[in-house]
Design a protein around this motif. Structure first.
Motif: not given
Length: 216
Positions: A137-161
């Protein structure tokens, strides 16, 4: 390892004139185990390629990043390591640092020139997806604070959630749910919501959480 040259070159060159395959193995092992003094000793012999590849194309600095050995990563970078290299699956040092979950290591890697926080690796997974899947979680928070795009989708249509639920760490899932633009009902290519993914794993408490937050 075979004998060292009489006048070792203390600079780590990408392609040394003399190579010892065992030295390459020893370097990767020392990086994986976080043995900085041993890393320095091996590099100082001049017998190894600092960017040598091993299992699935992983380089010494990738192994160090995965293990959360920031001091080793920093030393390799100072000696000319090529941090732009990817493994056989397309994952770079940032993907592996996020997989390992050491925040300080991830912070250092993010500070390197040319590092793309939204870089795509295996199956088009981004670094923040790796961190969410592993429950860092701490790494996720760090990445989000530095503008990681959490809307992106992988090859299988999965998102971060989806991946946070697959990993099963409740605190990580709660944080992801708190982010703007995260759709609790988004479906992957198989028509599954994050709650469906959680139900398919031993994470029933997460599906209950998602239901309480209004998932369909």
């Amino acid at each position: 390892m075979s004998g060292t040259p009489s006048r070792p070159d203390t600079r780590a060159t990408p392609t040394p004139a003399q190579r010892d395959a065992q030295a390459d193995d020893d370097l990767r092992d020392a990086c994986r185990e976080g043995k900085l003094a041993e890393v320095k000793r091996i590099l100082d012999t001049g017998w190894t390629n600092i960017n040598c590849r091993g299992e699935v194309g992983m380089t010494p600095v990738i192994w160090a990043a995965l293990g959360g050995h920031r001091d080793v990563v920093e030393h390799l970078v100072s000696r000319g390591d090529d941090v732009s290299l990817v493994d056989d699956m397309g994952n770079n040092i940032l993907h592996w640092a996020c997989m390992g979950g050491d925040r300080k290591t991830v912070e250092f890697v993010l500070s390197l020139d040319g590092m793309d926080i939204n870089s795509r690796g295996e199956r088009r997974w981004t670094p923040v997806v790796w961190a969410a899947w592993r429950g860092h979680r701490d790494v996720v928070k760090l990445l989000v604070s530095q503008d990681a795009d959490v809307s992106l989708v992988d090859d299988d249509g999965n998102k971060i959630l989806h991946w946070a639920c697959l990993g099963g760490d409740r605190k990580t899932v709660e944080f992801v749910l708190s982010l703007d633009g995260v759709d609790i009902n988004v479906r992957n290519n198989n028509g599954q919501t994050a709650a469906d993914v959680a139900r398919g794993r031993p994470h029933h408490q997460l599906s209950d959480l998602l239901v309480s937050r209004g998932t369909q």
